[in-house]
Design an enzyme around this catalytic site. Structure first.
Site, PDB file in Angstrom:
ATOM      1  N   ASP A  64       0.807  -1.227   0.000  1.00 29.84           N
ATOM      2  CA  ASP A  64       0.000   0.000   0.000  1.00 29.84           C
ATOM      3  C   ASP A  64       0.836   1.271   0.000  1.00 29.84           C
ATOM      4  OD1 ASP A  64      -2.203  -1.692   0.123  1.00 29.84           O
ATOM      5  OD2 ASP A  64      -2.229  -1.659   2.315  1.00 29.84           O
ATOM      6  N   LYS A  76       1.893   2.114  -5.089  1.00 28.78           N
ATOM      7  CA  LYS A  76       2.440   1.542  -6.332  1.00 28.78           C
ATOM      8  C   LYS A  76       1.521   1.831  -7.517  1.00 28.78           C
ATOM      9  CE  LYS A  76       2.406  -2.500  -4.292  1.00 28.78           C
ATOM     10  NZ  LYS A  76       2.109  -2.120  -2.898  1.00 28.78           N
ATOM     11  N   ASN A  88      -5.246 -10.345  -3.688  1.00 28.58           N
ATOM     12  CA  ASN A  88      -4.983  -9.756  -2.364  1.00 28.58           C
ATOM     13  C   ASN A  88      -4.533  -8.302  -2.515  1.00 28.58           C
ATOM     14  OD1 ASN A  88      -2.606 -10.677  -3.580  1.00 28.58           O
ATOM     15  ND2 ASN A  88      -1.653 -11.396  -1.704  1.00 28.58           N
ATOM     16  N   GLY A 111      -4.504  -4.386  -3.773  1.00 32.01           N
ATOM     17  CA  GLY A 111      -5.492  -3.341  -4.043  1.00 32.01           C
ATOM     18  C   GLY A 111      -4.723  -2.104  -4.446  1.00 32.01           C
ATOM     19  N   HIS A 112      -4.719  -1.776  -5.721  1.00 33.27           N
ATOM     20  CA  HIS A 112      -3.911  -0.664  -6.238  1.00 33.27           C
ATOM     21  C   HIS A 112      -4.836   0.471  -6.690  1.00 33.27           C
ATOM     22  CE1 HIS A 112      -0.365  -3.629  -7.140  1.00 33.27           C
ATOM     23  NE2 HIS A 112      -0.722  -3.582  -5.872  1.00 33.27           N
ATOM     24  N   THR A 113      -4.673   1.626  -6.060  1.00 29.49           N
ATOM     25  CA  THR A 113      -5.593   2.740  -6.289  1.00 29.49           C
ATOM     26  C   THR A 113      -4.999   3.757  -7.262  1.00 29.49           C
ATOM     27  OG1 THR A 113      -6.166   2.469  -3.973  1.00 29.49           O
ATOM     28  CG2 THR A 113      -7.065   4.402  -5.088  1.00 29.49           C
ATOM     29  N   GLN A 126       1.998  -6.114  -3.102  1.00 29.94           N
ATOM     30  CA  GLN A 126       2.483  -6.196  -1.721  1.00 29.94           C
ATOM     31  C   GLN A 126       3.788  -5.390  -1.573  1.00 29.94           C
ATOM     32  OE1 GLN A 126       1.430  -9.588  -3.188  1.00 29.94           O
ATOM     33  NE2 GLN A 126      -0.483  -8.618  -2.676  1.00 29.94           N
TER      34      GLN A 126
HETATM   35  P1  GDP Z   1      -0.726   0.279  -3.551  1.00 29.95           P
HETATM   36  O1  GDP Z   1      -1.315  -0.992  -3.062  1.00 29.95           O
HETATM   37  O2  GDP Z   1       0.741   0.371  -3.290  1.00 29.95           O
HETATM   38  O3  GDP Z   1      -1.060   0.587  -4.973  1.00 29.95           O
HETATM   39  O4  GDP Z   1      -1.377   1.447  -2.668  1.00 29.95           O
HETATM   40  P2  GDP Z   1      -2.938   1.583  -2.265  1.00 29.95           P
HETATM   41  O5  GDP Z   1      -3.699   2.046  -3.445  1.00 29.95           O
HETATM   42  O6  GDP Z   1      -3.420   0.366  -1.567  1.00 29.95           O
HETATM   43  O7  GDP Z   1      -2.856   2.685  -1.138  1.00 29.95           O
HETATM   44  C1  GDP Z   1      -2.316   3.948  -1.370  1.00 29.95           C
HETATM   45  C2  GDP Z   1      -3.397   5.007  -1.055  1.00 29.95           C
HETATM   46  O8  GDP Z   1      -2.796   6.285  -0.945  1.00 29.95           O
HETATM   47  C3  GDP Z   1      -4.454   5.141  -2.128  1.00 29.95           C
HETATM   48  O9  GDP Z   1      -5.659   5.518  -1.523  1.00 29.95           O
HETATM   49  C4  GDP Z   1      -3.912   6.269  -2.997  1.00 29.95           C
HETATM   50  O10 GDP Z   1      -4.939   6.970  -3.692  1.00 29.95           O
HETATM   51  C5  GDP Z   1      -3.289   7.148  -1.968  1.00 29.95           C
HETATM   52  N1  GDP Z   1      -2.099   7.910  -2.394  1.00 29.95           N
HETATM   53  C6  GDP Z   1      -1.085   7.537  -3.211  1.00 29.95           C
HETATM   54  N2  GDP Z   1      -0.123   8.491  -3.252  1.00 29.95           N
HETATM   55  C7  GDP Z   1      -0.553   9.483  -2.442  1.00 29.95           C
HETATM   56  C8  GDP Z   1       0.007  10.740  -2.032  1.00 29.95           C
HETATM   57  O11 GDP Z   1       1.107  11.133  -2.404  1.00 29.95           O
HETATM   58  N3  GDP Z   1      -0.728  11.488  -1.149  1.00 29.95           N
HETATM   59  C9  GDP Z   1      -1.944  11.097  -0.682  1.00 29.95           C
HETATM   60  N4  GDP Z   1      -2.585  11.898   0.182  1.00 29.95           N
HETATM   61  N5  GDP Z   1      -2.494   9.921  -1.048  1.00 29.95           N
HETATM   62  C10 GDP Z   1      -1.810   9.128  -1.896  1.00 29.95           C
HETATM   63  P1  IMO Z   2      -0.914  -4.265  -2.174  1.00 31.13           P
HETATM   64  O1  IMO Z   2      -0.445  -4.832  -3.489  1.00 31.13           O
HETATM   65  C1  IMO Z   2      -0.993  -4.642   2.177  1.00 31.13           C
HETATM   66  C2  IMO Z   2      -1.019  -8.699   3.806  1.00 31.13           C
HETATM   67  C3  IMO Z   2      -2.260  -9.168   4.546  1.00 31.13           C
HETATM   68  C4  IMO Z   2      -1.627 -10.111   5.556  1.00 31.13           C
HETATM   69  C5  IMO Z   2      -0.510 -10.758   4.750  1.00 31.13           C
HETATM   70  C6  IMO Z   2      -0.851 -12.120   4.169  1.00 31.13           C
HETATM   71  O2  IMO Z   2      -2.189  -3.515  -2.260  1.00 31.13           O
HETATM   72  O3  IMO Z   2       0.203  -3.497  -1.533  1.00 31.13           O
HETATM   73  P2  IMO Z   2      -2.348 -12.868   2.111  1.00 31.13           P
HETATM   74  O4  IMO Z   2      -3.821 -12.706   1.868  1.00 31.13           O
HETATM   75  O5  IMO Z   2      -1.496 -12.273   1.067  1.00 31.13           O
HETATM   76  O6  IMO Z   2      -1.964 -14.284   2.408  1.00 31.13           O
HETATM   77  O7  IMO Z   2      -2.075 -12.053   3.478  1.00 31.13           O
HETATM   78  O8  IMO Z   2      -0.209  -9.862   3.691  1.00 31.13           O
HETATM   79  N1  IMO Z   2      -1.265  -8.194   2.428  1.00 31.13           N
HETATM   80  C7  IMO Z   2      -1.209  -6.907   2.083  1.00 31.13           C
HETATM   81  N2  IMO Z   2      -1.018  -5.803   2.836  1.00 31.13           N
HETATM   82  N3  IMO Z   2      -1.129  -4.523   0.838  1.00 31.13           N
HETATM   83  C8  IMO Z   2      -1.281  -5.615   0.058  1.00 31.13           C
HETATM   84  O9  IMO Z   2      -1.246  -5.572  -1.298  1.00 31.13           O
HETATM   85  C9  IMO Z   2      -1.378  -6.882   0.688  1.00 31.13           C
HETATM   86  N4  IMO Z   2      -1.557  -8.138   0.249  1.00 31.13           N
HETATM   87  C10 IMO Z   2      -1.466  -8.927   1.311  1.00 31.13           C
HETATM   88  O10 IMO Z   2      -2.924  -8.099   5.167  1.00 31.13           O
HETATM   89  O11 IMO Z   2      -1.046  -9.380   6.597  1.00 31.13           O
HETATM   90 MG    MG Z   3      -2.866  -1.651  -1.786  1.00 30.37          MG
END
Ligand code: GDP
Ligand code: IMO
Ligand code: MG
Length: 405
Positions: free
Chosen positions: A14, A17, A39, A41-43, A222
């Site tokens: 999170d 990415k 698993n 979640g890319h926003t 991850q």
């Molecule tokens: P990922 O799994 O690495 O793609 O990240 P996620 O999407 O799970 O979580 C990142 C969160 O932070 C999302 O809600 C994005 O929209 C948000 N985000 C990403 N970069 C920034 C930033 O520079 N500032 C803020 N405030 N939010 C951000």
């Molecule tokens: P992105 O790509 C954050 C964490 C779970 C748990 C552990 C094992 O959005 O960064 P799993 O279901 O993979 O066997 O769970 O890994 N986990 C993540 N935490 N971001 C993720 O993906 C994750 N994918 C798995 O919360 O602790």
């Molecule tokens: Mg994520």
């Protein structure tokens, strides 16, 4: 000259990415996922509209970019179908630009049952998506693979063997209900259209693209601290989230990776159980969670928040041979009067260096010189400490809220 870039997480996932992959996608021929599953979640946020992707590579919003799901990914047909349909409804086309490896191990309903029931006892805090059990079966050489859908007899044989084994675990070990083998086969066959449209030899495709000097982007899921070997074991996911995963997960040697961009938040978060030495339980932690909207993009669980751990970050830079760092969510720290970073451990306790906050908005700033001087000092210190250039700073969730130094 083509140049291939890997983007991966340096923390517990999170890191942002998805945002950065999307922002850099328009320059490339294809974006390829190499490990993990739904698993992730890319926003991505573009013109105020937010899209959350779980399986589809984060290049999909650019109509001319190809998207690949490599053999290293574990595949839920149900999740893929749902995600594709949702994106098609918003006007995105998958025709002649979306490819899924025939080698992907399938996630079956029984994997999900096993994951959920086990996690009640083992308390890893998994996403409950069947990821761990599916990778187990892949390594044990009994997985049903995406390409098996092309041969009914082989598919039936493999599903019978695997689901009988799962049923024994579920019934005898966990006191749970078994899965009906015919139902599982019918369910898989109900997604045959995915096989017909998208199943292919993705390694062959990538080979041709590399030969034709096309630029590729590899998208990690991850993060480094969740890596099966190099993470906080056993509180990890079940795949190689680090740079080595690209080669095995796509079938491409390491010399074809030219740049490795590691993504790190300006602080740190974690979802699920496991150690987190710099975790905050005070108002600072609450402020990070609130201002950063720190809720999981896949499960909606609150993310645990804490200070940046430079000791761990430096190691992650080494593990992945990171060439460039992207520091995200700097804007979330705008209102802090003091900011701490962990620089070492003494008797397993983090030792902090304290910085003065900048107490002004950095939201959307797109030039490094326009950042408050305290923010510049914070970034320069991190860069010197870990010995790697911070080439990108993200100052908001939207595509254009990025500093490229
Ligand atoms: P990922 O799994 O690495 O793609 O990240 P996620 O999407 O799970 O979580 C990142 C969160 O932070 C999302 O809600 C994005 O929209 C948000 N985000 C990403 N970069 C920034 C930033 O520079 N500032 C803020 N405030 N939010 C951000
Ligand atoms: P992105 O790509 C954050 C964490 C779970 C748990 C552990 C094992 O959005 O960064 P799993 O279901 O993979 O066997 O769970 O890994 N986990 C993540 N935490 N971001 C993720 O993906 C994750 N994918 C798995 O919360 O602790
Ligand atoms: Mg994520």
């Amino acid at each position: 000259m083509s140049s291939n870039t890997l983007i991966l997480g340096l923390q517990w996932g999170d890191e942002g990415k998805g945002k950065i992959v999307d922002a850099l996608s328009k320059e490339v021929h294809a974006v390829c996922r190499f490990q993990g599953g739904h698993n992730a979640g890319h926003t991505i946020k573009v013109n105020g509209k937010q899209t959350v992707l779980h399986l589809t590579p984060s290049g999909i919003l650019h109509p001319n970019v190809n998207c690949v799901i490599g053999n290293g990914v574990v595949l839920s047909l149900e999740a893929l179908d749902k995600e594709i349909n949702g994106l098609i409804d918003t006007g995105i086309s998958f025709d002649n630009r979306f490819y899924v490896s025939s080698g992907c191990a399938l996630i079956l309903p029984s994997h999900i049952s096993i994951d959920k029931i086990r996690d009640k006892k083992e308390s890893i805090g998994t996403t409950g998506r069947g990821i761990g059990p599916s990778y187990e079966d892949k390594i044990a050489r009994r997985a049903v693979r995406f390409g098996d859908i092309g041969n009914q007899d082989i598919l039936r044989q493999k599903v019978e063997l695997l689901v009988s084994y799962h049923n024994r675990l579920l019934v005898e070990l966990y006191n749970e209900k078994p899965h009906d083998i015919e139902d599982v086969i019918s369910e898989i066959m109900s997604y045959k259209h995915l096989y017909d449209k998208y199943c292919t030899d993705t390694q062959g495709l990538i080979y041709d693209w590399v030969k034709d000097d096309k630029s590729l982007l590899f998208e990690g899921a991850q993060g480094t601290l969740l890596d099966i070997d190099h993470g906080t074991y056993p509180y990890v996911t079940s795949s190689s989230t680090t740079a080595g995963g690209v080669s095995t997960g796509l079938g491409l040697g390491p010399k074809y990776i030219d740049r490795i961009i590691g993504i790190s938040k300006a602080y740190c978060t974690r979802v699920g159980e496991g150690p987190f030495p710099t975790e905050l339980f005070d108002d600072n932690g609450k402020m990070l969670a609130e201002k950063g909207h720190e809720f999981g993009a896949t499960t909606g669980r609150p993310r645990r928040c804490g200070w940046l751990d430079l000791f761990a970050l430096k190691k992650a830079v080494f593990t992945n041979s990171v060439t460039d760092i992207c520091l995200t969510k700097l804007d979330v720290m705008d209102e802090f009067s003091e900011i701490k970073v962990c620089v070492e451990y003494q008797n397993e306790e983090p030792v902090y260096k304290t910085f003065r906050g900048w107490d002004s908005s950095t939201v959307g700033i797109s030039a490094f010189e326009n950042l408050p001087i305290q923010a510049q000092e914070y970034i320069n210190f991190i860069e010197d400490f870990v010995g790697c250039r911070i080439s990108y700073v993200s100052t908001g969730p939207s595509r254009n809220q990025t500093i490229h130094r």
